[in-house]
Write an enzyme that holds these catalytic residues in place. Sequence first.
Site, PDB file in Angstrom:
ATOM      1  N   LYS A  31       0.838  -1.211   0.000  1.00 22.98           N
ATOM      2  CA  LYS A  31       0.000   0.000   0.000  1.00 22.98           C
ATOM      3  C   LYS A  31       0.872   1.260   0.000  1.00 22.98           C
ATOM      4  O   LYS A  31       0.537   2.254  -0.654  1.00 22.98           O
ATOM      5  CB  LYS A  31      -0.923  -0.002   1.217  1.00 22.98           C
ATOM      6  CG  LYS A  31      -1.831   1.247   1.311  1.00 22.98           C
ATOM      7  CD  LYS A  31      -2.741   1.406   0.097  1.00 22.98           C
ATOM      8  CE  LYS A  31      -3.509   2.718   0.101  1.00 22.98           C
ATOM      9  NZ  LYS A  31      -4.568   2.774   1.113  1.00 22.98           N
TER      10      LYS A  31
ATOM     11  N   LYS B  76       0.102  11.734   5.544  1.00 21.52           N
ATOM     12  CA  LYS B  76       0.472  10.670   6.488  1.00 21.52           C
ATOM     13  C   LYS B  76       1.065   9.465   5.754  1.00 21.52           C
ATOM     14  O   LYS B  76       2.095   8.914   6.170  1.00 21.52           O
ATOM     15  CB  LYS B  76      -0.775  10.266   7.288  1.00 21.52           C
ATOM     16  CG  LYS B  76      -0.582   9.108   8.265  1.00 21.52           C
ATOM     17  CD  LYS B  76      -0.997   7.764   7.673  1.00 21.52           C
ATOM     18  CE  LYS B  76      -2.479   7.704   7.332  1.00 21.52           C
ATOM     19  NZ  LYS B  76      -2.878   6.359   6.843  1.00 21.52           N
TER      20      LYS B  76
END
Length: 292
Positions: free
Chosen positions: A171, A239
């Site tokens: 990811k 983030k």
Amino acid sequence: MSNVSVIGLGIMGLPMAVNLVKAGHTVTGFNRSPARIERLIAAGGLGATSVADAARGADVILTMLPDSPDVEGVVSGPDGVFAHAAPGTLWIDASTIRPDVAQRLANDATAAGLRALDAPVSGGERGAIDGVLSIMVGGDAADFDAAGEVLGAVGKTIVHVGPAGSGQTVKAANQLIVAVNIQALAEAIVFLEAHGVDLDAALTVLGGGLAGSKVLEQKGRKMLTRSFDPGFRLALHHKDLGIVTAASREAGVVTPLGAVVAGLVANAVNHGDGALDHSGLFKGVLELSGRD
């Protein structure tokens, strides 16, 4: 069908929970904002009063939360998932968090008698609504097989990529590629606008060639219309690029384009645009070009 509890009913979690209801599962949801629970109930689900309430009696617990501390806070401690889920419960974390945290929490889950998968998703809000998410899964192969019906209700491309933490590593790579693509698309559209090109025609032909991508399909129109309602917020991509940066440093690899785009995303967030869709990177290109 399974008793599935979904903890975290945000932009992604709620449509995923609704699709699990549509697939015939008994779905219980918990969220800090009660209004999101009410929306799940209206779609045929059930509501929990706490994390512990959601964990009790569930065959499968799916968490979809913003960041590593959020996931750890929900699963750990006396009021967390690990303390209240029955032995053998399958915990699927669909959040995007640090790979090292995913590995550590998987070990903690195993120690508590649970089965753990890290299964972050890609496809944005539209993919969650349509049930066609791409899901990269880390964990034991037998647990991956056991999760098939649940993951199949929310995703289309579902791949076991290795042991615990591997899903989060893949990811991170996904988020690196997406961020660079969004920045490149933003620069291309500002370039085309400056030359007075028919933008709709230009994006159509670009989309049919090697430059075509899901990013162009889903984000090009947002840039043309300057409408950056969030499908995935810049603050979250900020983030995620922090995860990429830290994991790259740990592995001793260099991601030059990633570093540049991470800086541009940080700039956008620091200028108050964190709540915008990540296609809002377009605003930064306009500003640097002296255009509006």
